[in-house]
Scaffold this motif. Sequence first.
Motif, PDB file in Angstrom:
ATOM      1  N   UNK A   1       4.548  74.518  80.859  1.00 14.44           N
ATOM      2  CA  UNK A   1       5.623  74.473  79.866  1.00 14.44           C
ATOM      3  C   UNK A   1       6.019  75.879  79.428  1.00 14.44           C
ATOM      4  N   UNK A   2       5.029  76.706  79.127  1.00 16.19           N
ATOM      5  CA  UNK A   2       5.320  78.073  78.692  1.00 16.19           C
ATOM      6  C   UNK A   2       5.900  78.900  79.831  1.00 16.19           C
TER       7      UNK A   2
ATOM      8  N   UNK B   1      13.922  71.481  82.210  1.00 15.92           N
ATOM      9  CA  UNK B   1      13.387  70.268  81.566  1.00 15.92           C
ATOM     10  C   UNK B   1      11.949  70.486  81.111  1.00 15.92           C
ATOM     11  N   UNK B   2      11.116  71.080  81.980  1.00 15.36           N
ATOM     12  CA  UNK B   2       9.716  71.318  81.622  1.00 15.36           C
ATOM     13  C   UNK B   2       9.582  72.262  80.434  1.00 15.36           C
ATOM     14  N   UNK B   3      10.542  73.177  80.290  1.00 14.96           N
ATOM     15  CA  UNK B   3      10.445  74.143  79.194  1.00 14.96           C
ATOM     16  C   UNK B   3      10.573  73.481  77.826  1.00 14.96           C
TER      17      UNK B   3
ATOM     18  N   UNK C   1       9.518  80.670  79.767  1.00 11.35           N
ATOM     19  CA  UNK C   1       9.727  82.095  80.075  1.00 11.35           C
ATOM     20  C   UNK C   1      10.701  82.262  81.243  1.00 11.35           C
ATOM     21  N   UNK C   2      10.568  81.409  82.263  1.00 14.16           N
ATOM     22  CA  UNK C   2      11.477  81.487  83.415  1.00 14.16           C
ATOM     23  C   UNK C   2      12.910  81.166  83.011  1.00 14.16           C
ATOM     24  N   UNK C   3      13.080  80.153  82.166  1.00 11.31           N
ATOM     25  CA  UNK C   3      14.422  79.789  81.709  1.00 11.31           C
ATOM     26  C   UNK C   3      15.051  80.919  80.914  1.00 11.31           C
ATOM     27  N   UNK C   4      14.279  81.549  80.046  1.00 15.98           N
ATOM     28  CA  UNK C   4      14.799  82.663  79.260  1.00 15.98           C
ATOM     29  C   UNK C   4      15.141  83.861  80.141  1.00 15.98           C
ATOM     30  N   UNK C   5      14.422  84.006  81.265  1.00 13.51           N
ATOM     31  CA  UNK C   5      14.671  85.143  82.153  1.00 13.51           C
ATOM     32  C   UNK C   5      15.887  84.932  83.044  1.00 13.51           C
ATOM     33  N   UNK C   6      16.099  83.701  83.526  1.00 11.06           N
ATOM     34  CA  UNK C   6      17.204  83.462  84.452  1.00 11.06           C
ATOM     35  C   UNK C   6      18.497  83.094  83.741  1.00 11.06           C
TER      36      UNK C   6
ATOM     37  N   UNK D   1       2.676  84.895  82.345  1.00 12.99           N
ATOM     38  CA  UNK D   1       2.267  83.527  82.002  1.00 12.99           C
ATOM     39  C   UNK D   1       1.562  82.832  83.168  1.00 12.99           C
ATOM     40  N   UNK D   2       1.212  83.600  84.190  1.00  7.93           N
ATOM     41  CA  UNK D   2       0.352  83.106  85.256  1.00  7.93           C
ATOM     42  C   UNK D   2      -0.972  83.849  85.135  1.00  7.93           C
ATOM     43  N   UNK D   3      -1.985  83.180  84.641  1.00  5.80           N
ATOM     44  CA  UNK D   3      -3.255  83.831  84.328  1.00  5.80           C
ATOM     45  C   UNK D   3      -4.390  83.213  85.131  1.00  5.80           C
TER      46      UNK D   3
END
Length: 276
Positions: A242-243, A33-35, A247-252, A233-235
Motif C-alpha cells: 500500500x505504501x 487502487x492499492x494506494x 509512493x509510486x502514484x505520487x511519483x508518476x 519503500x522496498x526494504x
Amino acid sequence: MARAVTPRRKAFNTLAAWIVGVLVFFPILWIVILSFKTEGDAIKTPLAVLSAPWTMESYAVVQERSDYFRHFWNSVVISLGSTVIGLVIAVPSAWAMAFVPGRRTKDVLMWMLSTKMLPPVGVLLPIYLICQSLGLLDTKIALVVILMLINLPIMIWMLYTYFKEIPRDILEAARMDGASLKEEVLYVLLPMAVPGIASTLLLNIILAWNESFWTLNLTAAKAAPLTAFIASYSSPEGLFYAKLSAASTMAIAPILIMGWFSQKQLVRGLTFGAVK
C-alpha cells in the motif's frame, strides 16, 4: 488511390486499440487502487481488494516518513536541467550534421547511438570514482551532467531526423537575404522545427524523470529524486504494497499529467515529417 476502410474493419481496429490500451494502463490503475487501501487489504485477492474500504492512510504515512516535495523538486531540477543543457548542445550538432554533412556523418551518428548499447553498470565504477574525487556525489549537478550525456545521442538523432525534413532551399533563401548563421538558426530553422524540438524535449524529460540506475547509485539523501523516493519503500523486511503504491502514484502523477496535456504535441512531433 487509398482503399476504403469498412465499418467492420474500423470497429475491429477500435476494439483492438482499446484492448491494448487497457492492458498497458491496467498496472498503473492497479497501483493507484492499492494506494488507497490498508496494508492488510492490499495483499488480499483482487475482488477483496476492490471491495475493501478506501483510505488515505498510506499517503499520510508516506508524507510523514519522507519529504515528498524535496524529492519532487530534485526530479524537476534534474530532468529539466539535463534536457535543457542537452538541447543547447544537440541543436547545433544536429544542424551541422543535417545541413553541413560530411562523409563520416552517418558513421558518427551510428557511433553515438552505439553508446546507448553499453550496459550502465559497465561504467558505474569510473563515473562513481570521478564524482567522488570531484566532490559531486549526492549532488544534482552530477546527475544533470550524467543524464544529459546519456540522453544526448537520442536528442541529436531525433533533431537530426526533424532537421532533414526541412527544405534546404528555405535556409539558402534566408542566407541570400543577408541572414547570418545565428539568425538562420534562431529565426528560420528553430520556428520550423518547433514540433520536433517539443517532442524531443518532452521525451527526454520523461527519460530523465524515470531514470533509476544512476539516481540510486550516485545519491543518498540530498539530491535523491522520486525514483529513490520509491525505492526507499522496498526494504529487507518485505514489501509494503500500500505504501509502495502510494509512493509510486505520487511519483508518476506529475509526469502522467504532463504527458496527458502534451500528448497532441508529442504525437505531432514524433510523426513530424512522416507524411509528405
